[in-house]
Write an enzyme that holds these catalytic residues in place. Structure first.
Site, PDB file in Angstrom:
ATOM      1  CB  CYS A   2     -34.441  26.424 -25.789  1.00 50.01           C
ATOM      2  SG  CYS A   2     -33.594  25.048 -24.976  1.00 50.01           S
ATOM      3  NE  ARG A  50     -31.314  20.121 -25.381  1.00 54.10           N
ATOM      4  CZ  ARG A  50     -30.747  18.984 -25.046  1.00 54.10           C
ATOM      5  NH1 ARG A  50     -30.299  18.183 -25.989  1.00 54.10           N
ATOM      6  NH2 ARG A  50     -30.629  18.621 -23.787  1.00 54.10           N
ATOM      7  N   GLY A  78     -36.102  27.230 -20.578  1.00 56.48           N
ATOM      8  CA  GLY A  78     -35.917  27.520 -19.166  1.00 56.48           C
ATOM      9  C   GLY A  78     -35.217  26.410 -18.415  1.00 56.48           C
ATOM     10  N   GLY A 378     -26.066  38.619 -10.365  1.00 61.49           N
ATOM     11  CA  GLY A 378     -26.708  39.230  -9.202  1.00 61.49           C
ATOM     12  C   GLY A 378     -27.870  40.140  -9.547  1.00 61.49           C
TER      13      GLY A 378
END
EC number: 6.3.5.4
Length: 614
Positions: A2, A50, A78, A378
């Site tokens: 967000c 959001r 998060g 990665g």
């Protein structure tokens, strides 16, 4: 993921400033395209955009929770990967939940444990909590700094946001850059010193730090840092532990209520995550995994192997797709798209960045977003395990500066004499390097090679890795795509930190211990493939285009960059075919073409943001 923002003033009526809050919040729309919310109460104003990933129906923010009569309000960016465990523990302590989203878990954790709640979290996060009981705002950022948090305290007003653009909408904050900010741009950039926001009145909350703003002022404390201790396990045990940690981390990060994919380059790091993800999907019956890769028109003809990029990715991607049976999406861009992306990536980052390396990632994420909302990357394995060439070359290990910034003298020469005298770029770089080295948590009695590699690892984890995490966050969230980075799990980073360098180089190979941990997960040829970084274009048309763009800027007397640079020096570089093509400039991927592109980004940033230099 967000976008969060807000401001706190202890006097006055903030409802009179509701439009300011709306403007700040709306700048973050790309980070959160699914919903918007604002909340003002007393001295506190919070805004939120959001991107729905977990419990889309019930996770609206700002989120309010009452504990009896006491009010707590959160804005949060998060993911908590241990939300389920925390929820069980909190229920045992008498708490009830009305949603399935981790936002509520985080807020209730604060209600239960106060600021110590951050010690409980496994995840990537930046958040602010209004605590009506203590009349304070508690804010924190995750341990490795995956999620951003910028702030300003000016004339008694505290302003914060996920990106500088949100803060710049507040009337008290202007786009002013001083000597330190220019030094960051021209000698440190596109990296950025942790804590520094470049703009004079904007700072960054550092990774692993939390802060409280109350009527007594602002207090900041570090709640997590790397801890140095003797590694006692043998190679076999270490490899097994690494594999278990990586598998647990990845499986936690595959949890989502929206489509998930992986980024697949055919290299060790992304192939490992994709292979483990496919195993997990097969075991849990979740169907076929989608994978994505990026390349550039003409790279099949123009690619030239060199020390930093020894081989093309395409054959290895195909190798892994066939091995794992993924539904693969090949994304390819041409030079005109990359040129156009330079401006978009600057606006997305609010600063000049990694030129076409940023722009191509922005375009790549935009294409991925058409089919997925969450991607697994990665990123960060090279910093943690020691994969970069500068971990292995004596001249770079002993350079006395950041090894990705060894062209400092040349970079300083690009500045006008007046700006060089004002910013003292080489002295600034030396101070920042010395500051980083002083921070290293040394191990008592450790000397020689192991001590040297501990310093190099620390520089990479705390100074280079944030550059790539910034890039990944801004470019992905700029199109509403959440990218998860399993190699940044703090448990994994802490464990690898203390593995002796000789063990990290198991088999005499860079990242040897990771390769050993992945035996049986990847085919042997992929497992022991030579490292290749994020792909960039090798098309000579890109150099031609960005060089001409910069020459046009030099010819335009209204270009805001002109007073800052040595125009004759830049024309000299442009006239030299060798310098234009192969000039070492920053890191592995940025040479002559990226120098021109970066300077063009600086000019566009100065003009678009109407930056004042003073």
């Amino acid at each position: 993921m967000c976008g969060i923002t807000g401001f706190i003033e202890w006097s006055g009526d903030l409802t009179q400033h509701s439009q300011t809050l709306v403007k700040m919040t709306e700048t973050l729309t790309p980070r959160g395209p699914d919903a918007s919310g604002t909340w003002i109460s007393g001295p506190c104003a919070f805004g939120h955009r959001r991107l729905s990933v977990i419990d889309p129906e019930n996770g609206a923010q700002p989120m309010l929770v009452y504990d009896d009569e006491d009010l707590y309000t959160i804005v949060y960016n998060g993911e908590l990967y241990n939300a389920a465990e925390l929820k069980r523990e909190l229920r045992k302590r008498g708490h009830r939940f009305r949603t399935n989203c981790d936002t509520e878990v985080l807020l209730v954790s604060y209600i239960e444990w106060g600021p110590a709640c951050v010690d409980k979290f496994n995840g990537i996060f930046a958040f602010a909590i209004w605590d009506s009981v203590r009349e304070q705002v508690f804010m924190a950022r995750d341990r490795l700094g995956v999620k951003p948090f910028f702030y300003s305290l000016i004339d008694g007003t505290f302003v914060f946001g996920s990106e500088p653009k949100a803060l710049l909408q507040h009337p008290k904050i202007e786009p002013v850059v001083g000597a330190e900010g220019l030094a960051e741009i021209f000698i440190i950039g596109p990296a950025r010193t942790p804590g520094h926001g470049v703009y004079r009145d904007i700072q960054e909350l550092r990774a692993g730090h939390a802060m409280i703003f109350s009527r007594q002022g602002l207090s900041i404390h570090q709640y997590w840092k790397l801890d140095s201790y003797q590694h006692e396990e043998d190679t076999e045990t270490t490899a097994a532990q690494l594999r278990d940690l990586l598998q647990d981390t990845l499986e936690r990060q595959l949890v989502s209520d929206v489509p998930v994919c992986t980024l697949l380059s055919g290299g060790l790091d992304s192939s490992a995550l994709t292979a483990l993800a496919v195993q997990y999907y097969n075991r849990t019956g979740q169907g076929q995994m989608d994978t994505y890769s990026v390349d550039y028109v003409g790279n099949d003809k123009n690619f030239k192997s060199h020390a930093f990029q020894p081989g093309a990715d395409a054959p290895w991607i195909q190798r892994m797709v066939e091995e794992l049976g993924t539904r693969h999406h090949y994304i390819e861009f041409d030079t005109p798209e990359l040129i156009d992306s330079l401006n978009n990536s600057t606006l997305t980052r609010d600063l000049p960045g990694m030129a076409d390396v940023d722009g191509s990632l922005y375009l790549f994420c935009r294409e991925i977003k058409k089919g997925a909302t969450v991607a697994v990357s990665g990123e960060a394995a090279d910093e943690i395990f020691g994969g970069y060439p500068w971990f292995h070359r004596e001249e770079m290990l002993n350079s006395g500066t950041f090894p990705w910034a060894v062209a400092a003298d040349m970079r300083a020469s690009l500045l006008s004499p007046e700006i060089r005298a004002w910013t003292r770029p080489l002295e600034y770089l030396g101070d920042r390097y010395a500051e980083a080295v002083r921070e290293v948590p040394k191990l008592r009695g450790e000397t020689g090679k192991q001590a040297q590699m501990r310093v190099m690892s620390y520089l990479n984890i705390t100074r280079f890795m944030p550059t790539l995490l910034d890039r990944k966050d801004r470019m992905s969230m700029g199109v509403g795509l959440e990218v998860r980075v399993p190699y940044c799990d703090h448990r994994l980073v802490q464990y690898v930190w203390n593995i002796p360098w000789e063990m990290k180089m198991t088999g005499g190979r860079e990242k040897g211990i990771l390769r050993k941990a992945l035996e049986g997960v990847l085919p042997e040829d992929v497992l022991y493939r030579k490292k290749s970084p994020y792909p960039k274009t090798h098309n000579p048309d890109f150099l031609t285009a960005v060089k001409q763009q910069m020459l046009d800027i030099l010819d335009d007397s209204s270009s805001p960059i002109l007073p800052l640079i040595d125009r004759a020096k830049i024309r000299e570089i442009a006239a030299s075919p060798e310098a234009s093509t192969n000039l070492p400039w920053f890191g592995q991927l940025m040479s002559g073409p990226q120098l021109f592109a970066y300077l063009a980004q600086v000019n566009n940033w100065l003009k678009t943001y109407e930056v004042s230099i003073k």
